[in-house]
Design an enzyme around this catalytic site. Sequence first.
Site, PDB file in Angstrom:
ATOM      1  N   LYS A 113     -31.117   8.631  26.751  1.00 29.64           N
ATOM      2  CA  LYS A 113     -29.954  10.019  25.860  1.00 29.64           C
ATOM      3  C   LYS A 113     -29.084   9.385  27.414  1.00 29.64           C
ATOM      4  CE  LYS A 113     -29.893  14.661  25.819  1.00 29.64           C
ATOM      5  NZ  LYS A 113     -28.410  14.428  26.588  1.00 29.64           N
ATOM      6  N   GLU A 189     -34.308  10.898  39.768  1.00 30.95           N
ATOM      7  CA  GLU A 189     -33.638  10.632  40.922  1.00 30.95           C
ATOM      8  C   GLU A 189     -32.591  11.946  40.937  1.00 30.95           C
ATOM      9  OE1 GLU A 189     -33.101   8.202  42.633  1.00 30.95           O
ATOM     10  OE2 GLU A 189     -33.677   6.501  42.376  1.00 30.95           O
ATOM     11  N   CYS A 223     -24.118  11.844  43.432  1.00 32.27           N
ATOM     12  CA  CYS A 223     -25.065  12.475  43.903  1.00 32.27           C
ATOM     13  C   CYS A 223     -25.378  11.744  45.838  1.00 32.27           C
ATOM     14  CB  CYS A 223     -25.740  11.565  43.197  1.00 32.27           C
ATOM     15  SG  CYS A 223     -26.214   9.865  42.952  1.00 32.27           S
ATOM     16  N   GLU A 320     -26.031  22.306  46.881  1.00 30.12           N
ATOM     17  CA  GLU A 320     -25.196  21.494  46.565  1.00 30.12           C
ATOM     18  C   GLU A 320     -23.769  21.981  45.794  1.00 30.12           C
ATOM     19  OE1 GLU A 320     -26.685  18.655  43.287  1.00 30.12           O
ATOM     20  OE2 GLU A 320     -25.817  16.888  43.653  1.00 30.12           O
TER      21      GLU A 320
HETATM   22  P1  NAD Z   1     -28.860  17.720  34.667  1.00 32.30           P
HETATM   23  O1  NAD Z   1     -30.146  17.644  35.278  1.00 32.30           O
HETATM   24  O2  NAD Z   1     -28.218  19.160  34.015  1.00 32.30           O
HETATM   25  O3  NAD Z   1     -28.792  16.895  32.877  1.00 32.30           O
HETATM   26  C1  NAD Z   1     -29.302  15.347  33.207  1.00 32.30           C
HETATM   27  C2  NAD Z   1     -29.640  14.829  32.290  1.00 32.30           C
HETATM   28  O4  NAD Z   1     -30.928  16.082  31.239  1.00 32.30           O
HETATM   29  C3  NAD Z   1     -28.670  15.539  31.424  1.00 32.30           C
HETATM   30  O5  NAD Z   1     -28.840  14.062  29.546  1.00 32.30           O
HETATM   31  C4  NAD Z   1     -29.360  16.377  30.636  1.00 32.30           C
HETATM   32  O6  NAD Z   1     -28.435  16.557  29.082  1.00 32.30           O
HETATM   33  C5  NAD Z   1     -30.603  16.185  30.362  1.00 32.30           C
HETATM   34  N1  NAD Z   1     -31.261  17.405  29.542  1.00 32.30           N
HETATM   35  C6  NAD Z   1     -30.778  19.382  30.289  1.00 32.30           C
HETATM   36  N2  NAD Z   1     -31.764  19.646  30.555  1.00 32.30           N
HETATM   37  C7  NAD Z   1     -33.208  18.531  29.082  1.00 32.30           C
HETATM   38  C8  NAD Z   1     -35.008  19.240  29.331  1.00 32.30           C
HETATM   39  N3  NAD Z   1     -35.097  20.204  29.284  1.00 32.30           N
HETATM   40  N4  NAD Z   1     -35.337  17.741  29.008  1.00 32.30           N
HETATM   41  C9  NAD Z   1     -34.631  16.851  28.871  1.00 32.30           C
HETATM   42  N5  NAD Z   1     -33.403  16.361  29.603  1.00 32.30           N
HETATM   43  C10 NAD Z   1     -32.539  17.266  29.631  1.00 32.30           C
HETATM   44  O7  NAD Z   1     -27.497  17.226  35.629  1.00 32.30           O
HETATM   45  P2  NAD Z   1     -26.033  17.135  35.800  1.00 32.30           P
HETATM   46  O8  NAD Z   1     -25.374  17.887  35.247  1.00 32.30           O
HETATM   47  O9  NAD Z   1     -25.940  15.972  34.133  1.00 32.30           O
HETATM   48  O10 NAD Z   1     -25.929  16.028  36.909  1.00 32.30           O
HETATM   49  C11 NAD Z   1     -25.619  16.472  37.703  1.00 32.30           C
HETATM   50  C12 NAD Z   1     -26.808  16.479  38.774  1.00 32.30           C
HETATM   51  O11 NAD Z   1     -27.253  15.242  38.902  1.00 32.30           O
HETATM   52  C13 NAD Z   1     -26.333  16.795  40.370  1.00 32.30           C
HETATM   53  O12 NAD Z   1     -27.224  17.854  40.201  1.00 32.30           O
HETATM   54  C14 NAD Z   1     -26.482  15.762  40.746  1.00 32.30           C
HETATM   55  O13 NAD Z   1     -26.835  15.448  42.086  1.00 32.30           O
HETATM   56  C15 NAD Z   1     -27.728  14.645  40.083  1.00 32.30           C
HETATM   57  N6  NAD Z   1     -28.132  13.541  40.242  1.00 32.30           N
HETATM   58  C16 NAD Z   1     -28.493  12.328  41.031  1.00 32.30           C
HETATM   59  C17 NAD Z   1     -27.807  11.202  41.025  1.00 32.30           C
HETATM   60  C18 NAD Z   1     -29.674  10.510  42.119  1.00 32.30           C
HETATM   61  O14 NAD Z   1     -29.456   9.266  41.952  1.00 32.30           O
HETATM   62  N7  NAD Z   1     -30.291  11.155  42.977  1.00 32.30           N
HETATM   63  C19 NAD Z   1     -27.682  10.136  40.607  1.00 32.30           C
HETATM   64  C20 NAD Z   1     -26.304  10.834  39.813  1.00 32.30           C
HETATM   65  C21 NAD Z   1     -26.258  12.667  39.903  1.00 32.30           C
END
Ligand code: NAD
Length: 418
Positions: A113, A189, A223, A320
């Site tokens: 997804k 991650e 990230c 962050e």
């Molecule tokens: P997010 O956690 O809001 O969403 C990530 C994914 O999870 C999306 O596809 C979202 O639709 C899904 N999701 C949301 N709620 C869910 C649930 N209850 N159950 C299952 N899936 C669900 O993150 P974001 O806003 O898309 O991205 C930003 C964040 O991601 C930042 O905190 C960033 O640091 C982190 N990030 C980390 C890395 C890494 O490698 N460590 C890489 C990129 C981004």
Amino acid sequence: MLINHLRLADLMQQHKEELATIESIDSGAVYTLALKTHIGMSIETWRYFAGWTDKIMGNTIPISHARPNKNLTFTKKEPIGVCGLVTPWNYPLMMLSWKMAACLAAGNTVVIKPAAVCPLTALKFAELSAKAGIPPGVINVVTGSGGLVGNAIAAHPDVRKLGFTGSTEIGQVIMKTCAESNLKKVSLELGGKSPLVIFSDCDLDKAVRLGMQSVFFNKGENCIAAGRLFVEASIYDEFVRRVVQETKKMTVGDPLNRSTAHGPQNHYAHLKKLLEYIDIGVKQGAKLRYGGKRVDRPGYFLEPTILSDVEDNMFVAKEESFGPIMCISKFHDGDVEGVIKRANATEYGLASGVFTKDLSKAMKFAESIDAGTVFINTYNKTDVGAPFGGFKQSGFGKDLGQDALNEYLKTKCVTLEY
Ligand code: NAD
Ligand code: MN
């Protein structure tokens, strides 16, 4: 899967301009970066994991010291089965590729997804995967919201592994869902607030240039972005002056324009959050040195922003932003221990960096810092062969490198007596 991985990489290569254009329009990444990094590294990732597909092997293990030994014990690395992937919006195709190329190289099937706000390259990828001859059912892309589709994958009783990249907040929800459904294996991650320490004995030109990239790369939606820059007192004023001077030169505008350096933020809610973040920083006493405002043009543009005089207890020192906001703090001349302590005083542990020409100081930093990635005199230098992932509340498990394969394999131990 070797041939399929390579065919997919070739097809992505043939469609790289189209993929970069879609990614640029969908995510706001500037086209030149989308082509080089978002799409370029995705292709490299498929080629890299192609090389692992026929090199997955176990060990033979001496289990008994009795002579003659009548045992043969060996391990086999087996695929886990159906794996679920849930990915974020900052590098849509690259996050898909980092996880999926390892997952498929290990022999699994996958349901992914992509982020609800940026699903387009995942759909184009699905089309290319069919053309590459990947059998129907091996790669499944399901778009939709996290709460509905993401949750359904995390909760599914037939999914045995969930690979997640996203926020720490949702990572906690996912882990709970994985535990309660069927105890599926999970790797996370998550977010970061990575410290970058700049000592006065560094190459200052390089520290200014890479210090800017550590924050502004992919408009801060990175990230491993340096969430905080610690600069030694004796070069502090000069460093601040020079990053302001250089940041002024960044061209902000249409991401499809080849000379643009800085594109729009990913979506409106994110821009709004970033403006609030800056506002809180300034109200708590950080000095706004550059930017800080929405750009007066259509789209979700934020000026690259520089905050100095950031103190440890401020909101912007801890949280962050995930945006183009440089947060600069000062540390006392020569206080290596003190600055390392401050750099570690965070619940995150994704990445870190240090600029110094003194190698023993750099190695002391590398040994003391509690983060999964350490950059010395460089930044953002991720590579398909180098394991990537965080410590503490930045999660666990690795993408890329040989370590990533093991995230999608299980070890079976066979003992035979003869
Ligand atoms: P997010 O956690 O809001 O969403 C990530 C994914 O999870 C999306 O596809 C979202 O639709 C899904 N999701 C949301 N709620 C869910 C649930 N209850 N159950 C299952 N899936 C669900 O993150 P974001 O806003 O898309 O991205 C930003 C964040 O991601 C930042 O905190 C960033 O640091 C982190 N990030 C980390 C890395 C890494 O490698 N460590 C890489 C990129 C981004
Ligand atoms: Mn989010």
